[in-house]
Design a protein around this motif. Structure first.
Motif, PDB file in Angstrom:
ATOM      1  N   GLN A  80      46.542  52.164   0.986  1.00 40.47           N
ATOM      2  CA  GLN A  80      46.297  53.602   0.952  1.00 40.47           C
ATOM      3  C   GLN A  80      46.207  54.227   2.344  1.00 40.47           C
ATOM      4  OE1 GLN A  80      44.484  51.317  -0.611  1.00 40.47           O
ATOM      5  NE2 GLN A  80      44.284  51.826  -2.784  1.00 40.47           N
ATOM      6  N   VAL A  81      45.504  53.556   3.264  1.00 38.51           N
ATOM      7  CA  VAL A  81      45.309  54.151   4.589  1.00 38.51           C
ATOM      8  C   VAL A  81      46.635  54.221   5.338  1.00 38.51           C
ATOM      9  CG1 VAL A  81      44.076  54.006   6.765  1.00 38.51           C
ATOM     10  CG2 VAL A  81      42.935  53.315   4.656  1.00 38.51           C
ATOM     11  N   ALA A  82      47.382  53.112   5.330  1.00 40.21           N
ATOM     12  CA  ALA A  82      48.675  53.091   6.026  1.00 40.21           C
ATOM     13  C   ALA A  82      49.634  54.108   5.416  1.00 40.21           C
ATOM     14  CB  ALA A  82      49.273  51.689   5.978  1.00 40.21           C
ATOM     15  N   GLY A 106      41.352  51.516  11.296  1.00 42.60           N
ATOM     16  CA  GLY A 106      41.626  51.223  12.700  1.00 42.60           C
ATOM     17  C   GLY A 106      42.859  50.356  12.870  1.00 42.60           C
ATOM     18  N   ALA A 107      43.009  49.367  11.993  1.00 43.87           N
ATOM     19  CA  ALA A 107      44.171  48.484  12.071  1.00 43.87           C
ATOM     20  C   ALA A 107      45.458  49.246  11.782  1.00 43.87           C
ATOM     21  CB  ALA A 107      44.004  47.321  11.105  1.00 43.87           C
ATOM     22  N   ALA A 108      45.437  50.108  10.772  1.00 43.81           N
ATOM     23  CA  ALA A 108      46.629  50.886  10.423  1.00 43.81           C
ATOM     24  C   ALA A 108      46.996  51.853  11.536  1.00 43.81           C
ATOM     25  CB  ALA A 108      46.388  51.638   9.107  1.00 43.81           C
ATOM     26  N   ALA A 109      45.979  52.487  12.147  1.00 46.03           N
ATOM     27  CA  ALA A 109      46.250  53.394  13.257  1.00 46.03           C
ATOM     28  C   ALA A 109      46.840  52.641  14.444  1.00 46.03           C
ATOM     29  CB  ALA A 109      44.960  54.107  13.673  1.00 46.03           C
ATOM     30  N   GLY A 110      46.319  51.445  14.716  1.00 41.34           N
ATOM     31  CA  GLY A 110      46.841  50.641  15.817  1.00 41.34           C
ATOM     32  C   GLY A 110      48.299  50.284  15.613  1.00 41.34           C
ATOM     33  N   ARG A 111      48.652  49.890  14.394  1.00 40.38           N
ATOM     34  CA  ARG A 111      50.060  49.538  14.111  1.00 40.38           C
ATOM     35  C   ARG A 111      50.972  50.750  14.268  1.00 40.38           C
ATOM     36  NH1 ARG A 111      47.478  46.544   9.966  1.00 40.38           N
ATOM     37  NH2 ARG A 111      47.925  48.194   8.437  1.00 40.38           N
ATOM     38  N   ALA A 112      50.439  51.953  13.949  1.00 34.07           N
ATOM     39  CA  ALA A 112      51.241  53.173  14.044  1.00 34.07           C
ATOM     40  C   ALA A 112      51.226  53.780  15.442  1.00 34.07           C
ATOM     41  CB  ALA A 112      50.729  54.201  13.027  1.00 34.07           C
ATOM     42  N   GLY A 113      50.451  53.196  16.360  1.00 33.18           N
ATOM     43  CA  GLY A 113      50.382  53.715  17.718  1.00 33.18           C
ATOM     44  C   GLY A 113      49.629  55.029  17.841  1.00 33.18           C
ATOM     45  N   HIS A 149      34.955  44.140  16.834  1.00 35.07           N
ATOM     46  CA  HIS A 149      36.373  44.030  16.462  1.00 35.07           C
ATOM     47  C   HIS A 149      36.944  45.400  16.091  1.00 35.07           C
ATOM     48  CE1 HIS A 149      40.026  42.313  14.736  1.00 35.07           C
ATOM     49  NE2 HIS A 149      39.797  43.029  13.639  1.00 35.07           N
ATOM     50  N   ILE A 150      36.127  46.248  15.464  1.00 30.90           N
ATOM     51  CA  ILE A 150      36.576  47.585  15.069  1.00 30.90           C
ATOM     52  C   ILE A 150      36.570  48.537  16.262  1.00 30.90           C
ATOM     53  CG2 ILE A 150      36.048  49.602  13.634  1.00 30.90           C
ATOM     54  CD1 ILE A 150      34.757  47.648  11.626  1.00 30.90           C
ATOM     55  N   HIS A 151      35.481  48.515  17.037  1.00 31.08           N
ATOM     56  CA  HIS A 151      35.289  49.523  18.079  1.00 31.08           C
ATOM     57  C   HIS A 151      36.047  49.222  19.373  1.00 31.08           C
ATOM     58  CE1 HIS A 151      32.157  52.186  16.340  1.00 31.08           C
ATOM     59  NE2 HIS A 151      31.878  51.125  15.607  1.00 31.08           N
ATOM     60  N   ALA A 152      36.249  47.954  19.692  1.00 31.97           N
ATOM     61  CA  ALA A 152      36.857  47.617  20.993  1.00 31.97           C
ATOM     62  C   ALA A 152      38.234  48.246  21.202  1.00 31.97           C
ATOM     63  CB  ALA A 152      36.927  46.104  21.166  1.00 31.97           C
ATOM     64  N   PRO A 153      39.121  48.314  20.196  1.00 35.70           N
ATOM     65  CA  PRO A 153      40.438  48.929  20.431  1.00 35.70           C
ATOM     66  C   PRO A 153      40.420  50.454  20.496  1.00 35.70           C
ATOM     67  CG  PRO A 153      40.476  47.366  18.575  1.00 35.70           C
ATOM     68  CD  PRO A 153      39.063  47.685  18.869  1.00 35.70           C
ATOM     69  N   ALA A 154      39.307  51.084  20.114  1.00 32.07           N
ATOM     70  CA  ALA A 154      39.265  52.551  20.032  1.00 32.07           C
ATOM     71  C   ALA A 154      39.390  53.174  21.417  1.00 32.07           C
ATOM     72  CB  ALA A 154      37.972  53.006  19.365  1.00 32.07           C
ATOM     73  N   ALA A 155      40.057  54.319  21.478  1.00 38.46           N
ATOM     74  CA  ALA A 155      40.134  55.057  22.740  1.00 38.46           C
ATOM     75  C   ALA A 155      38.745  55.505  23.173  1.00 38.46           C
ATOM     76  CB  ALA A 155      41.047  56.272  22.580  1.00 38.46           C
ATOM     77  N   ARG A 156      37.908  55.847  22.211  1.00 37.11           N
ATOM     78  CA  ARG A 156      36.527  56.222  22.475  1.00 37.11           C
ATOM     79  C   ARG A 156      35.652  55.804  21.299  1.00 37.11           C
ATOM     80  NH1 ARG A 156      35.103  61.282  26.019  1.00 37.11           N
ATOM     81  NH2 ARG A 156      36.452  60.784  27.759  1.00 37.11           N
ATOM     82  N   THR A 157      34.459  55.299  21.610  1.00 32.92           N
ATOM     83  CA  THR A 157      33.421  55.123  20.600  1.00 32.92           C
ATOM     84  C   THR A 157      32.334  56.144  20.896  1.00 32.92           C
ATOM     85  OG1 THR A 157      33.764  52.800  20.007  1.00 32.92           O
ATOM     86  CG2 THR A 157      31.511  53.625  19.898  1.00 32.92           C
ATOM     87  N   LEU A 158      31.916  56.865  19.863  1.00 31.79           N
ATOM     88  CA  LEU A 158      30.905  57.902  20.016  1.00 31.79           C
ATOM     89  C   LEU A 158      29.592  57.427  19.407  1.00 31.79           C
ATOM     90  CD1 LEU A 158      33.002  61.084  19.138  1.00 31.79           C
ATOM     91  CD2 LEU A 158      32.772  59.894  21.338  1.00 31.79           C
ATOM     92  N   ALA A 159      28.536  57.453  20.217  1.00 29.65           N
ATOM     93  CA  ALA A 159      27.207  57.034  19.776  1.00 29.65           C
ATOM     94  C   ALA A 159      26.339  58.255  19.553  1.00 29.65           C
ATOM     95  CB  ALA A 159      26.569  56.126  20.824  1.00 29.65           C
ATOM     96  N   PRO A 160      25.494  58.264  18.509  1.00 34.87           N
ATOM     97  CA  PRO A 160      24.705  59.460  18.203  1.00 34.87           C
ATOM     98  C   PRO A 160      23.444  59.617  19.044  1.00 34.87           C
ATOM     99  CG  PRO A 160      24.296  57.777  16.574  1.00 34.87           C
ATOM    100  CD  PRO A 160      25.367  57.233  17.473  1.00 34.87           C
ATOM    101  N   SER A 161      23.020  58.566  19.733  1.00 35.71           N
ATOM    102  CA  SER A 161      21.787  58.620  20.518  1.00 35.71           C
ATOM    103  C   SER A 161      21.904  57.684  21.703  1.00 35.71           C
ATOM    104  CB  SER A 161      20.582  58.212  19.658  1.00 35.71           C
ATOM    105  OG  SER A 161      20.716  56.856  19.233  1.00 35.71           O
ATOM    106  N   ARG A 162      21.004  57.876  22.656  1.00 36.92           N
ATOM    107  CA  ARG A 162      21.042  57.011  23.837  1.00 36.92           C
ATOM    108  C   ARG A 162      20.703  55.570  23.489  1.00 36.92           C
ATOM    109  NH1 ARG A 162      17.352  60.576  27.744  1.00 36.92           N
ATOM    110  NH2 ARG A 162      16.360  60.928  25.726  1.00 36.92           N
ATOM    111  N   ALA A 163      19.806  55.364  22.523  1.00 34.05           N
ATOM    112  CA  ALA A 163      19.475  53.999  22.109  1.00 34.05           C
ATOM    113  C   ALA A 163      20.694  53.310  21.512  1.00 34.05           C
ATOM    114  CB  ALA A 163      18.326  54.025  21.101  1.00 34.05           C
ATOM    115  N   SER A 164      21.451  54.020  20.681  1.00 36.64           N
ATOM    116  CA  SER A 164      22.672  53.451  20.103  1.00 36.64           C
ATOM    117  C   SER A 164      23.714  53.178  21.177  1.00 36.64           C
ATOM    118  CB  SER A 164      23.252  54.404  19.053  1.00 36.64           C
ATOM    119  OG  SER A 164      22.372  54.559  17.972  1.00 36.64           O
ATOM    120  N   LEU A 165      23.827  54.100  22.138  1.00 40.54           N
ATOM    121  CA  LEU A 165      24.792  53.906  23.227  1.00 40.54           C
ATOM    122  C   LEU A 165      24.466  52.642  24.010  1.00 40.54           C
ATOM    123  CD1 LEU A 165      26.249  56.631  25.529  1.00 40.54           C
ATOM    124  CD2 LEU A 165      25.376  54.526  26.523  1.00 40.54           C
TER     125      LEU A 165
END
Length: 381
Positions: A80-82, A106-113, A149-165
């Protein structure tokens, strides 16, 4: 395209923030598409055509209920995602609280560039400790490995708080940036205080202490048992979940109202005198913001998202996670002084007054644009 681990009609932080982000994208002239778990067993939700009840297309993925907590749906992604990416050709894929469906997105987006922005919203490692105590630290390590594994390929990871960051950086996740949540200060407002409702919830003169949220293990509502037994205090619990029956037995003096939404929820917030939240695993703490917007002093654990939201002694109190009587002592102090409650409540309202969803939504679009630009440059190379 927003690939959401949870979405309406479910009620939780991920679903709410996706609704508001998509709403803002439409208002700014963009065309969002949401991919999310189906809310029931039906293969298609919303009829034979595309679901557009929210003003944009929603692609539903088959899902199953989480064992023991059927209100939570776990997506079973296939093609469905792809297929949705191929059909809609998005400029960017936003992963909201990614874990199962988000991994496929994330995997489908990576394959599609296509560049990805991954929004960290759920501390799955903490949930592993809460729901799989036998696994303990090993379960938490496995959860973090999957999240990396999910977040490492992302152009950006957004954290909601400084503790999460800080937690994401410590776990080796690259390109982490801060993106907090907004609050609707018109919906949540002290003017909604309702004296008739207060009389219905408690006896004359009682201080009403409210909790709003899921009744699940990670929220640790049982830590409010001593609060519920304080003389002159009435604990009011708003929400539902798998532990409701157990909590009703453990907190017999509390009032349990079940799930409430919309204006009814806003009226309840404004009619409380104090707001309390016991769970130490919040990556942000949206209900704290809603309570502050409603003019309430808040009591929360000194951990995670509340560290960014609560100024101790100014807008509420933070309770050390190992303080067994901390919630009772903080609430007792507030219950003794109406003047203190009013002063902290006013300061809390002022602190969140500028945190509109419009401003937060514009910041998100800014992250999108930077992710697209950065992926076209050195990151893609």
């Amino acid at each position: 395209m927003i690939v959401a681990e949870s979405f309406a009609p479910q009620l939780n932080g991920v679903a709410h923030s996706v609704l508001r982000a998509a709403e803002h994208l439409v208002a700014r002239g963009h065309t969002p598409v949401v991919v999310a778990p189906a809310p029931g067993a039906a293969r298609r939700y919303g009829g034979d055509g595309p679901e557009r009840a929210y003003g944009y297309e929603v692609v539903r993925v088959p899902s199953v209920p989480l064992p023991g907590y059927p209100e939570v749906r776990i997506a079973l992604p296939g093609r469905q995602v792809a297929d949705a990416i191929a059909r809609h050709r998005p400029h960017l894929v936003h992963l909201a609280g990614p874990f199962m469906l988000g991994a496929a997105g994330g995997a489908a987006a990576g394959r599609a560039g296509i560049p990805v922005v991954a929004v960290f919203q759920t501390d799955m490692a903490a949930y592993a400790r809460a729901y799989l105590p036998v696994a303990g630290a090993a379960g938490a390590r496995l959860a973090w490995r999957h999240l990396r594994h999910i977040h490492a390929p992302a152009a950006r990871t957004l954290a909601p708080s400084r503790a999460s960051l800080r937690a994401l950086v410590a776990q080796g996740v690259p390109r982490v940036h801060l993106w907090p949540r907004g609050v609707d200060c018109l919906r949540f407002h002290p003017r909604h205080r309702d004296e008739a409702l207060r009389r219905h919830l408690g006896s004359p003169g009682e201080v009403l202490v409210g909790y709003v949220g899921r009744l699940a293990a990670e929220k640790q509502v049982d830590r409010l048992a001593e609060v519920s037994r304080l003389p002159g205090v009435r604990l009011v619990v708003v929400g539902d979940g798998p532990l409701r029956s157990r909590l009703e037995a453990a907190l017999p003096d509390a009032v349990f109202l079940g799930r409430r939404t919309g204006h009814e929820l806003a009226r309840l917030y404004a009619s409380f005198d104090v707001f309390v939240h016991a769970g130490p695993f919040e990556t942000f703490g949206q209900t704290l913001q809603e309570a502050m917007a409603s003019g309430l002093p808040v009591v929360a654990p000194a951990a995670g998202g509340p560290l960014d939201l609560v100024r101790p002694g100014q807008t509420g109190f933070l309770v050390p996670t190992d303080a067994r009587r901390g919630f009772r002592e903080a609430v007792e102090r507030l219950a003794r002084s109406r003047e203190l409650r009013v002063a902290l409540g006013r300061a809390g309202r002022a602190a969140v007054a500028e945190r509109s969803w419009e401003a937060v939504g514009d910041r998100l679009i800014g992250h999108y644009r930077l992710a697209i630009a950065e992926t076209a440059g050195p990151l893609r190379e």
